[in-house]
Design a protein around this motif. Structure first.
Motif, PDB file in Angstrom:
ATOM      1  N   THR A  73       0.823  -1.212   0.000  1.00  0.00           N
ATOM      2  CA  THR A  73       0.000   0.000   0.000  1.00  0.00           C
ATOM      3  C   THR A  73       0.858   1.265   0.000  1.00  0.00           C
ATOM      4  O   THR A  73       0.391   2.334   0.382  1.00  0.00           O
ATOM      5  N   TYR A  75       4.010   3.872  -1.947  1.00  0.00           N
ATOM      6  CA  TYR A  75       4.415   4.340  -3.264  1.00  0.00           C
ATOM      7  C   TYR A  75       5.142   3.218  -4.002  1.00  0.00           C
ATOM      8  O   TYR A  75       5.847   2.410  -3.394  1.00  0.00           O
ATOM      9  N   ALA A 109      -2.274   6.418 -14.467  1.00  0.00           N
ATOM     10  CA  ALA A 109      -3.618   6.312 -13.885  1.00  0.00           C
ATOM     11  C   ALA A 109      -4.653   6.406 -15.005  1.00  0.00           C
ATOM     12  O   ALA A 109      -5.366   7.407 -15.155  1.00  0.00           O
ATOM     13  N   TRP A 257     -10.412   1.230 -11.688  1.00  0.00           N
ATOM     14  CA  TRP A 257      -9.091   0.910 -11.149  1.00  0.00           C
ATOM     15  C   TRP A 257      -8.026   1.870 -11.674  1.00  0.00           C
ATOM     16  O   TRP A 257      -6.968   2.006 -11.063  1.00  0.00           O
ATOM     17  N   ARG A 258      -8.285   2.494 -12.804  1.00  0.00           N
ATOM     18  CA  ARG A 258      -7.440   3.527 -13.394  1.00  0.00           C
ATOM     19  C   ARG A 258      -6.018   3.060 -13.655  1.00  0.00           C
ATOM     20  O   ARG A 258      -5.050   3.558 -13.072  1.00  0.00           O
ATOM     21  N   THR A 280       0.720  13.077 -11.041  1.00  0.00           N
ATOM     22  CA  THR A 280       0.154  12.063 -10.139  1.00  0.00           C
ATOM     23  C   THR A 280       1.192  11.205  -9.450  1.00  0.00           C
ATOM     24  O   THR A 280       0.866  10.462  -8.524  1.00  0.00           O
ATOM     25  N   CYS A 282       3.208   7.874  -8.999  1.00  0.00           N
ATOM     26  CA  CYS A 282       2.919   6.487  -9.399  1.00  0.00           C
ATOM     27  C   CYS A 282       1.417   6.205  -9.419  1.00  0.00           C
ATOM     28  O   CYS A 282       0.635   6.841  -8.709  1.00  0.00           O
ATOM     29  N   PRO A 283       0.999   5.237 -10.242  1.00  0.00           N
ATOM     30  CA  PRO A 283      -0.379   4.777 -10.179  1.00  0.00           C
ATOM     31  C   PRO A 283      -0.622   4.041  -8.852  1.00  0.00           C
ATOM     32  O   PRO A 283       0.322   3.696  -8.140  1.00  0.00           O
ATOM     33  N   SER A 284      -1.877   3.772  -8.555  1.00  0.00           N
ATOM     34  CA  SER A 284      -2.237   3.071  -7.323  1.00  0.00           C
ATOM     35  C   SER A 284      -1.531   1.717  -7.229  1.00  0.00           C
ATOM     36  O   SER A 284      -1.560   0.915  -8.170  1.00  0.00           O
ATOM     37  N   SER A 285      -0.909   1.470  -6.092  1.00  0.00           N
ATOM     38  CA  SER A 285      -0.218   0.198  -5.892  1.00  0.00           C
ATOM     39  C   SER A 285      -1.194  -0.979  -5.945  1.00  0.00           C
ATOM     40  O   SER A 285      -0.870  -2.037  -6.517  1.00  0.00           O
ATOM     41  N   SER A 287      -4.128  -1.115  -7.526  1.00  0.00           N
ATOM     42  CA  SER A 287      -4.606  -1.279  -8.898  1.00  0.00           C
ATOM     43  C   SER A 287      -3.556  -1.951  -9.775  1.00  0.00           C
ATOM     44  O   SER A 287      -3.890  -2.734 -10.672  1.00  0.00           O
ATOM     45  N   GLN A 288      -2.279  -1.652  -9.528  1.00  0.00           N
ATOM     46  CA  GLN A 288      -1.227  -2.302 -10.307  1.00  0.00           C
ATOM     47  C   GLN A 288      -1.190  -3.803 -10.037  1.00  0.00           C
ATOM     48  O   GLN A 288      -1.024  -4.610 -10.964  1.00  0.00           O
TER      49      GLN A 288
END
Length: 411
Positions: A73, A75, A109, A257-258, A280, A282-285, A287-288
């Motif tokens: 959860t 970065y 994202a 989830w983007r 932004t 990094c994208p969501s951890s 969602s990755q």
């Protein structure tokens, strides 16, 4: 007693001039209006949203839960974890025959941010971007935000809304920086086969200053034995100036989830990472982690859902072509129909108002029939209207019946 506080002119918001030529998309406006009518108690069927009605597959959601339980959860790497980039590399190799190194892959994202990053990283004021119409409205607005100039090229219905080599060659100038191609297309469902792409790519070979951005987000939603291809596979000689954009939103029903991704030359990917680092990050951890499961997981569910979309496509196309004044080509991909309504322009509603455009027709359907569609004008080509058939067959049947009834009342 204190008097009223006077607001000075300096305290009034002065929006940036770059916003003067853009606004909230017509799709969101119509969806918002339909939602407001629903809140007022109106029975409205919304056929404007480009979002699968299926849920995210269970194995994908399970992967996200495991990631959270494992503490993933924090970065991540700026433009995608190494694990997700490996899954993307495997996907490009498996599905497209493309070999990308890790530093040729970027994750954002959503695919929209991929487009934004690429344009921010490359466009100078006045640079031109060629966009075939009908087109997804965001393409042009992103170009405008960056100070570029969208060059819209109308694509004829008799060529299945595809860009021709002749039109492309006529439109390229010394200021042309990018061409954007989207197959399967939003909003028309148009697709480019190898034979369709070849003459267009031949033109680009002759213009080494022009880069190609390919939006493949609907890659896995194709019908009638159509074989998907992507330009970087077909013309390796210009691969060093192609950005191949994709994502998990459509095929895997993961819009919220983007996660979008792209493969392209490392120099461009590095420049896009700089842009992302100041927006932004990094994208969501979580969602990755979910996207890894989607890309590495079984493809059966994607094929099953595609078959469902095809059944709905056939239902809508058949129903629309039965309505006098409307004509609809059979789309080969995505989950939209782009039907012509030229035969209804000039007709009169029960209230005595004349239908003067596809926008008028869309407003009439919402007001009179409780059906929300998007006029073709919003996509740069009129007179048409787009229906998203990413909803239940029962709603589609009811919506088409309402459209037929409302149209029959026009004189």
């Amino acid at each position: 007693m204190n008097g009223p506080v006077l607001q000075s002119s300096s305290s009034v918001l002065r929006p940036a001039s770059r916003l003067s030529s853009i606004g909230v998309s017509e799709i969101l406006k119509i969806t918002g209006l339909a939602a407001e009518l629903k809140r007022q108690g109106r029975d409205v069927i919304v056929l404007g949203t480009g979002e699968p009605d299926f849920d995210t597959p269970e194995h994908v959601k399970d992967a996200a839960k495991r990631a959270m339980d494992a503490g993933a959860t924090k970065y991540t790497a700026l433009d995608g974890t190494p694990e997700l980039k490996e899954a993307i590399r495997a996907k490009f190799k498996r599905d497209n025959g493309l070999d990308f190194a890790q530093d040729e892959i970027t994750v954002s994202a959503g695919a929209k941010q991929i487009l934004f990053n690429a344009m921010m990283a490359t466009l100078e004021p006045g640079d031109e971007v060629i966009i075939p119409t009908p087109f997804w409205v965001t393409y042009a607005d992103i170009v405008l935000i960056m100070g570029g100039r969208p060059v819209l090229v109308a694509c004829r219905e008799d060529n299945c809304f595809r860009l021709t080599a002749e039109d492309l060659a006529r439109t390229i100038t010394p200021r042309t920086r990018w061409v954007i191609l989207n197959s399967p297309s939003n909003p028309s469902g148009a697709t480019y086969s190898e034979a369709d792409y070849r003459p267009v790519l031949d033109v680009l070979v002759e213009h080494p200053h022009v880069w190609l951005m390919v939006d493949d987000i609907y890659e896995h939603i194709v019908y009638d034995d159509f074989r998907f291809v992507t330009p970087a596979t077909l013309e390796p000689s210009i691969r060093h100036r192609i950005l191949t954009v994709n994502g998990v939103s459509k095929a895997y029903a993961m819009t919220g989830w983007r996660i979008g991704y792209a493969g392209g030359p490392a120099t461009l990917i590095r420049a896009m990472a700089i842009v992302q680092s100041q927006s932004t990050s990094c994208p969501s951890s979580i969602s990755q982690a979910a996207a890894i499961a989607a890309l590495n997981g079984p493809a059966d569910i994607v094929r099953e859902r595609c078959q469902s979309f095809q059944t709905r496509r056939d239902l809508v196309v058949t129903a629309l072509n039965r309505i006098e004044g409307i004509s609809c080509r059979v789309p080969k991909g995505a989950f939209y129909t782009f039907a012509g309504c030229a035969g209804l322009i000039g007709r009169i509603t029960e209230d005595g108002e004349r239908i003067q455009s596809d926008t008028d027709f869309a407003k009439y359907l919402l007001r009179s029939a409780g059906v929300a569609v998007v006029p073709g004008t919003a996509f740069g080509l009129a007179p048409y209207f787009r229906i998203s058939y990413a909803t239940s067959a029962s709603e589609l049947e009811e919506a088409c019946q309402r459209i037929a009834t409302a149209t029959s009342r026009l004189s």
